[in-house]
Enzyme design. Structure first.
Site, PDB file in Angstrom:
ATOM      1  N   ILE A 184       0.866  -1.184   0.000  1.00 50.40           N
ATOM      2  CA  ILE A 184       0.000   0.000   0.000  1.00 50.40           C
ATOM      3  C   ILE A 184       0.902   1.233   0.000  1.00 50.40           C
ATOM      4  O   ILE A 184       1.777   1.359   0.862  1.00 50.40           O
ATOM      5  CB  ILE A 184      -0.910   0.043   1.256  1.00 50.40           C
ATOM      6  CG1 ILE A 184      -1.828  -1.183   1.296  1.00 50.40           C
ATOM      7  CG2 ILE A 184      -1.720   1.334   1.307  1.00 50.40           C
ATOM      8  CD1 ILE A 184      -2.865  -1.230   0.183  1.00 50.40           C
ATOM      9  N   HIS A 185       0.709   2.127  -0.965  1.00 51.47           N
ATOM     10  CA  HIS A 185       1.538   3.327  -0.952  1.00 51.47           C
ATOM     11  C   HIS A 185       0.873   4.561  -1.555  1.00 51.47           C
ATOM     12  O   HIS A 185       1.354   5.674  -1.369  1.00 51.47           O
ATOM     13  CB  HIS A 185       2.847   3.076  -1.712  1.00 51.47           C
ATOM     14  CG  HIS A 185       2.685   3.124  -3.207  1.00 51.47           C
ATOM     15  ND1 HIS A 185       2.185   2.071  -3.930  1.00 51.47           N
ATOM     16  CD2 HIS A 185       2.956   4.108  -4.097  1.00 51.47           C
ATOM     17  CE1 HIS A 185       2.159   2.399  -5.206  1.00 51.47           C
ATOM     18  NE2 HIS A 185       2.611   3.621  -5.355  1.00 51.47           N
ATOM     19  N   ARG A 186      -0.219   4.402  -2.272  1.00 49.08           N
ATOM     20  CA  ARG A 186      -0.781   5.553  -2.985  1.00 49.08           C
ATOM     21  C   ARG A 186      -1.338   6.594  -2.020  1.00 49.08           C
ATOM     22  O   ARG A 186      -1.825   6.278  -0.937  1.00 49.08           O
ATOM     23  CB  ARG A 186      -1.860   5.097  -3.970  1.00 49.08           C
ATOM     24  CG  ARG A 186      -1.268   4.349  -5.156  1.00 49.08           C
ATOM     25  CD  ARG A 186      -2.251   4.241  -6.302  1.00 49.08           C
ATOM     26  NE  ARG A 186      -1.626   3.556  -7.424  1.00 49.08           N
ATOM     27  CZ  ARG A 186      -1.015   4.173  -8.435  1.00 49.08           C
ATOM     28  NH1 ARG A 186      -0.947   5.485  -8.453  1.00 49.08           N
ATOM     29  NH2 ARG A 186      -0.459   3.482  -9.406  1.00 49.08           N
ATOM     30  N   ARG A 238       6.204   6.333   2.954  1.00 45.58           N
ATOM     31  CA  ARG A 238       5.017   7.188   3.080  1.00 45.58           C
ATOM     32  C   ARG A 238       3.930   6.498   3.897  1.00 45.58           C
ATOM     33  O   ARG A 238       3.261   7.106   4.732  1.00 45.58           O
ATOM     34  CB  ARG A 238       4.465   7.546   1.694  1.00 45.58           C
ATOM     35  CG  ARG A 238       3.172   8.389   1.763  1.00 45.58           C
ATOM     36  CD  ARG A 238       2.413   8.372   0.446  1.00 45.58           C
ATOM     37  NE  ARG A 238       3.177   9.020  -0.595  1.00 45.58           N
ATOM     38  CZ  ARG A 238       3.228   8.599  -1.852  1.00 45.58           C
ATOM     39  NH1 ARG A 238       2.587   7.489  -2.203  1.00 45.58           N
ATOM     40  NH2 ARG A 238       3.919   9.245  -2.749  1.00 45.58           N
TER      41      ARG A 238
END
Length: 368
Positions: A203-205, A238
């Protein structure tokens, strides 16, 4: 011929590798690698140059982190300065990162021809910064190398002005190389994992991390509920920051089914992906890699630029606002039985990109 590749983030480095190797086989080409510094730590940058045996970047602009506007603006200024003094025949950009758009705008500002590798992808969701980056880059590029026939169709519908080339996707040859190299990877042993005994999560968006506490909380709720499923989670910087800022880290740390690990090199990641029972992700690149590796993919987005993976039944869009949809997909969903087709080409994209660029540049030089 003097060609510059502008890269700056993990997906750019991965796509650069086969193109650089193909260009290096032509003695007439002088290829310069410009690293913007968008990703600058070892796990997100240097490790990929080592794994793919890429030379160190010729120029590192060391822009670093910041808001998207600041980061992109700084990159444009610094890239343009390099281009104006160097006299390149062509600038190449890859994918849809901030470095991609910055390199494209700097090329236009310095009156240098521009090629976009992996052009024509569309999710038709302008909330995604990646969508804006690729649309703008496509419409100012001279040469557009499209991964799929769908991408070619998107470009023609939008009446882009550049030369459109169907090249196939670089990931076919990249993944094949990573699978071969993965024979020496001990990542499963290091993590004490058996093949097909775990789900891989990435998960990074922005829409699932910093921009939407609700979406992040929903994904975390699903993780907690899947207590009988081992979940391996290489965590993006992030995402880790968003989890800490939202105070979810203590609860996640107590989840016995969750293995949070640092970002991996590409070879280790592909080995981990290939041996997963399923992959849960919001990454466009990981969706494509799962498809090529024939691993069922569950995408925590409402849409995707890789529509072929959904159409062929190997990718399920579940969004990121409904924890139960994620849970049920992990526990019950399976591909519908269709076998992946060669929708991403035959693994010759890098050679096609090189040969077409040489041909196009030679014709332009003759015209001048």
């Amino acid at each position: 011929m003097k060609i510059a590749s502008v890269v700056g983030a993990r997906p750019n480095f991965i796509k650069l590798a086969p193109v650089h190797k193909a260009l290096a086989r032509n003695p007439e080409i002088e290829h310069t690698i410009i690293h913007t510094g968008q990703h600058y730590d070892f796990e997100m940058s240097e490790i990929f140059f080592k794994e793919f045996k890429l030379p160190k970047p010729d120029i590192n602009l060391k822009v670093g982190s910041g808001t998207p506007g600041y980061q992109t603006g700084e990159m444009i200024k610094r890239i343009e300065k390099v281009l104006l003094r160097s006299g390149f025949d062509l600038v190449m950009v890859y994918g849809d990162t901030n470095s991609t758009l910055a390199g494209a705008l700097a090329a236009v500002g310095s009156k240098t021809r521009l090629a976009h590798v992996e052009s024509g992808l569309r999710s038709f969701d302008r909330r995604m910064p990646e969508e804006t980056n690729r649309v703008l880059t496509d419409h100012i590029s001279n040469y557009l190398f499209a991964s799929t026939r769908t991408a070619v169709g998107n470009l023609r519908k939008e009446s882009v002005q550049g030369d459109i080339v169907y090249s196939g996707d670089l990931s076919v040859e990249i993944v094949d190389e990573a699978v071969r190299a993965g024979a020496k990877s001990d990542v499963l042993d290091r993590l004490s994992l058996e093949p097909k005994s775990y789900v891989l999560l990435t998960i990074h968006r922005v829409e699932n991390t910093t921009a939407s506490p609700h979406n992040l909380a929903t994904i975390i709720k699903a993780i907690k509920a899947l207590k009988d499923t081992t979940i391996v989670f290489p965590i993006h910087p992030r995402t880790l920051k968003a989890i800490k800022d939202s105070r979810h880290l203590p609860a996640l740390s107590r989840c016995k089914n969750l293995r949070m690990i640092k970002p991996l090199g590409y070879v280790d990641f592909v080995k981990l992906a290939r041996n997963a029972s399923k992959i849960v992700t919001d990454s466009g690149g990981v969706q494509k890699e799962a498809f090529l590796l024939k691993v069922p993919c569950i995408t925590t987005r409402r849409n995707t630029e890789w529509v072929e993976t959904v159409d062929l039944g190997w990718n399920k869009l579940v969004g990121s606002s409904d924890a139960q949809a994620i849970i049920e997909a992990v526990q019950k969903w399976a591909p519908v039985g269709k076998k992946p087709r060669a929708v991403f080409g035959q693994g010759k994209a890098s050679a096609i990109v090189r040969d077409r660029i040489v041909s196009l540049l030679e014709s332009k030089i003759e015209e001048n």
